[in-house]
Design a protein around this motif. Structure first.
Motif, short mmCIF file in Angstrom:
data_model
loop_
_atom_site.label_atom_id
_atom_site.label_comp_id
_atom_site.label_asym_id
_atom_site.label_seq_id
_atom_site.Cartn_x
_atom_site.Cartn_y
_atom_site.Cartn_z
N ALA A 46 6.28 -44.83 29.85
CA ALA A 46 5.12 -44.36 28.80
C ALA A 46 4.01 -43.91 29.55
O ALA A 46 3.59 -42.60 29.00
N THR A 47 3.81 -44.22 30.67
CA THR A 47 2.47 -43.53 31.44
C THR A 47 3.16 -42.05 31.94
O THR A 47 2.35 -41.09 31.72
N VAL A 48 4.34 -41.83 32.39
CA VAL A 48 4.80 -40.63 32.60
C VAL A 48 4.91 -39.56 31.59
O VAL A 48 4.45 -38.51 31.44
N LEU A 98 13.28 -29.60 32.67
CA LEU A 98 12.84 -30.23 33.77
C LEU A 98 13.05 -31.69 33.65
O LEU A 98 13.11 -32.26 32.59
N LYS A 99 13.01 -32.46 34.68
CA LYS A 99 13.38 -33.95 34.40
C LYS A 99 12.76 -34.78 35.53
O LYS A 99 12.52 -34.17 36.65
N VAL A 100 12.32 -36.01 34.99
CA VAL A 100 11.77 -37.14 35.99
C VAL A 100 12.80 -38.50 35.97
O VAL A 100 13.28 -38.48 34.72
N SER A 101 12.85 -38.97 37.04
CA SER A 101 13.80 -39.98 36.98
C SER A 101 12.92 -41.37 37.26
O SER A 101 12.07 -40.99 38.08
N LEU A 102 13.36 -42.49 36.69
CA LEU A 102 12.79 -43.83 37.14
C LEU A 102 13.85 -44.69 37.62
O LEU A 102 14.88 -44.79 36.87
N LEU A 146 1.73 -35.23 36.87
CA LEU A 146 2.30 -36.38 37.63
C LEU A 146 1.33 -36.93 38.52
O LEU A 146 1.70 -38.11 39.01
N LYS A 147 0.45 -36.46 39.08
CA LYS A 147 -0.51 -36.87 39.96
C LYS A 147 -1.23 -38.02 39.33
O LYS A 147 -1.64 -38.99 40.16
N SER A 148 -1.23 -38.03 38.18
CA SER A 148 -1.83 -39.21 37.32
C SER A 148 -1.06 -40.65 37.58
O SER A 148 -1.53 -41.61 37.35
N VAL A 149 0.11 -40.39 37.87
CA VAL A 149 1.33 -41.34 38.10
C VAL A 149 1.49 -41.94 39.25
O VAL A 149 1.46 -43.09 39.53
#
Length: 301
Positions: A46-48, A98-102, A146-149
């Motif tokens: 949710a943050t991302v 684009l993609k982000v992984s967790l 993403l720097k806020s994550v």
């Protein structure tokens, strides 16, 4: 004179040193680790998502690779990015997502980013420089968001120079970006679109839709597809080659006009796991064919 020759020689050496150093710094890694964030997949994702939305990125899909609740991928894009991608013929639209992984472990989540610059160089190749100013804005905006994550931004997963990426292949005799696997030719773009959508809805070949990006006017569509077969899909090959790299998933089918293709497994897997040893690669020898078989079902009439 001798002195001026020596001076010239020294200047040459200095120049070469500067040039080679510039190139040495020009190495690009496929991933950034953004940080380890306390929380669960749902709180951290949710943050991302809200971080990405703060820079006007749209979320196109989310899923659990290998159907594993501790793995999660968020696929996102933005208008200025797909407006570039759509202009690049020969599967350029693959470079629009684009993609982000967790990865969840012991109460914290490791958040990683597929480095946009790495993918842009690999997929846009000789077109990259024409669009680099626009692409740099996109990369910077993703990082700022993403720097806020998390603020780690540790590069990992290997290194390639931009020029290596433009003509990337794993080794002699291995396929390039420009050697796709042809999956099917339909009577029309619309027929292809309908068939692929219907088959994904029915989860044929143990697949599932993660996202679609469709441009009917230009007759191009990309489908991000989960490979859920326990024996041949993500659950089989990711643990062997390394789950830390899941930000390159899901695998895609691209439909251009009436033709559906995919990037060759021996290209795409090697690109996103560039440090794979031949020994490890051999352990997933069947994977490129397995993905192709699953995708042939997805495009099957």
């Amino acid at each position: 004179t001798m002195k001026s020759k020596i001076m010239r020689g020294l200047l040459m050496v200095c120049a070469l040193f500067v040039i080679s150093n510039t190139f040495a710094q020009d190495k690009i890694s496929p991933y950034y680790k953004i940080g380890d964030i306390k929380g669960s997949i749902s709180t951290v994702s949710a943050t991302v998502v809200s971080a990405l939305q703060s820079k006007d990125f749209t979320i196109y899909g989310k899923y659990h690779p290998a159907a594993n609740a501790d793995y999660y991928v968020i696929a996102f894009s933005r208008k200025d990015l797909y407006n570039v991608a759509i202009n690049i013929k020969d599967r350029g639209l693959l470079g629009a997502m684009l993609k982000v992984s967790l990865i969840h472990k012991d109460g914290s989540v490791e958040v990683s980013l597929l480095n946009p610059d790495y993918m842009f160089n690999a997929y846009y190749r000789e077109n990259y420089s024409s669009y680099s100013s626009k692409l740099n804005i996109i990369t910077d905006d993703v990082k700022t968001a993403l720097k806020s994550v998390g603020t780690d931004f540790t590069a990992f997963g290997g290194q390639k120079s931009a020029s290596d990426l433009h003509k990337y292949h794993y080794m002699m005799g291995m396929p390039y970006f420009t050697d796709p696997v042809e999956l099917a030719t339909f009577n029309s773009f619309n027929e292809g679109l309908e068939i692929i959508k219907k088959n994904l809805q029915n989860k044929v070949g143990n697949t599932a839709k993660v996202y679609t990006l469709t441009f009917p006017k230009q007759e191009v569509a990309v489908f991000g597809i989960a490979l859920n077969d326990k024996n041949t899909g993500e659950a089989h090959f990711l643990p062997i080659i390394g789950e830390k790299h899941i930000a390159c998933m899901p695998y895609e089918i691209i439909l251009e006009g009436s033709k559906a293709t995919m990037l060759h497994g021996r290209y795409r897997i090697a690109l996103y796991w560039p440090e794979l040893t031949m020994g490890t690669f051999t352990k997933i020898m069947s994977t490129p064919g397995d993905v192709e078989n699953a995708f042939k079902k997805v495009v099957g009439k």
